[in-house]
Each structure stands twice: as structure tokens, then as C-alpha cells.
Design an enzyme around this catalytic site. Structure first.
Site: not given
Length: 187
Positions: A93, A139, A39, A141
Site C-alpha cells: 500500500e 484503477e 447486524e 484511485e
């Protein structure tokens, strides 16, 4: 003699698909022929930026991280959008989160931060020759931009003041690059 440690995928099942992450449960054949379940989180990949001012201050962010339930002091970073180049993500970024643009970029390397449960890769970039502008946070952040002398950031990384793995790897590679032990790739 090298032993084959490869696991072969027999079946893939998507068990969760969110807005950001996906979780998969795969059945695999082990090297001894037995089967096992794996997984893991599918992650789009990320970048991290070591933005260094002319006076050798490192641009950092202080932000609350919900899964850990606390604030962290960390280097700017973010996920790669679909069909976006890593360098473009780094530039985006840095600007969105801090307001800085850089004229000189160097690729430092890529790490795999969570190899036991995710396929995430983080690519690291050094950003220099910075120009300050107005940041454009996403938005929802919220973060504070902090600049610290580089040596203080290195000290904090050894004392637990900077403690997320992305920032620690970045600082390690930055120090190695500045000391000549790591060859970066100019962009």
C-alpha cells in the site's frame, strides 16, 4: 467477581455480499438467556502506515471519501488481500499509493475502529529510511501525496485538519513510540 458478558451465536445469516464488504445478521443469546439480533459488517482487515522521512516529515494523502462526501488528509492505508500478511500489505500500500519504499519497518499495534458495527482491525506500521519511486495507483484511485513536518501533522490532528480515526490513532501511537512510551516490534 467477574460477570460473564459473552453473547453466544445461535444463527448466522449473510444478508449482503459485495465486492469488498459483507453484512451479517446474527441471532445471539444474551448473558441473561434472552435473544437479540446483531447486524454487522465483515471486513477483511486493513493496515495503516506512518511513513517518516529522514527530515521528520510525515507522508500523507489527500483524497475524497465518498461516504463522508468530502476530502480528508490521512495516513496511507489499505485493505488486506486474501492470504496476504499484514506487513506485506503495508509495504504494498505504501508503494502503490505514494511511491515510497522503506528499509526499516516497525509494527506499532492494532486497533478495532468500529466495534459497534464491524469486525475491522487496522494494524499500524512505522516506515522509515524511505526511498522515493513511481507510485502505482489502483484503477479508479485518485489521491494527492502530501508531506508535512511531523509537528505540523500533530498540530493538525488537534485542530481538525486531520480527523479520520485511523490517522488519529496512528499519530497518537507514533508520538508515544517516538517518546519511548510505546514499544514497537522491529520487522
Amino acid at each position: 467477581m467477574t460477570v460473564d458478558l459473552q453473547e453466544k451465536t445461535l444463527e448466522q445469516t449473510l444478508v449482503y455480499e459485495g465486492g469488498f464488504l459483507k453484512v451479517r445478521r446474527d441471532t445471539v443469546a444474551l448473558p441473561d438467556g434472552k435473544e437479540a439480533i446483531r447486524e454487522f459488517i465483515l471486513h477483511p482487515g486493513a493496515v495503516a502506515v506512518l511513513a517518516l522521512t529522514e527530515d521528520r516529515h510525515l507522508v500523507l494523502e489527500r483524497q475524497y471519501r465518498y461516504p463522508a462526501g468530502r476530502e480528508f488528509l490521512e495516513i496511507p492505508a489499505g485493505k488486506i488481500d486474501p492470504d496476504e500478511a499484514r506487513e506485506a500489505t503495508a509495504r504494498r500500500e505504501l508503494f502503490e499509493e505514494t511511491g515510497y519504499r522503506a528499509s526499516r519497518w516497525t509494527y506499532l499495534g492494532t486497533s478495532w475502529p468500529c466495534i459497534g458495527y464491524a469486525n475491522e482491525q487496522i494494524s499500524y506500521f512505522l516506515a522509515e529510511e524511505l526511498q522515493k519511486g513511481e507510485r502505482r495507483l489502483d484503477e479508479g484511485e485518485f489521491l494527492e501525496v502530501v508531506t508535512l513536518p511531523l509537528e505540523e501533522a500533530f498540530r493538525l490532528s488537534l485542530e481538525g485538519g486531520i480527523c479520520d480515526s485511523k490517522s488519529l490513532v496512528g499519530l497518537y501511537w507514533l508520538r508515544a513510540y517516538l517518546e519511548g512510551g510505546l514499544k514497537g516490534a522491529a520487522l
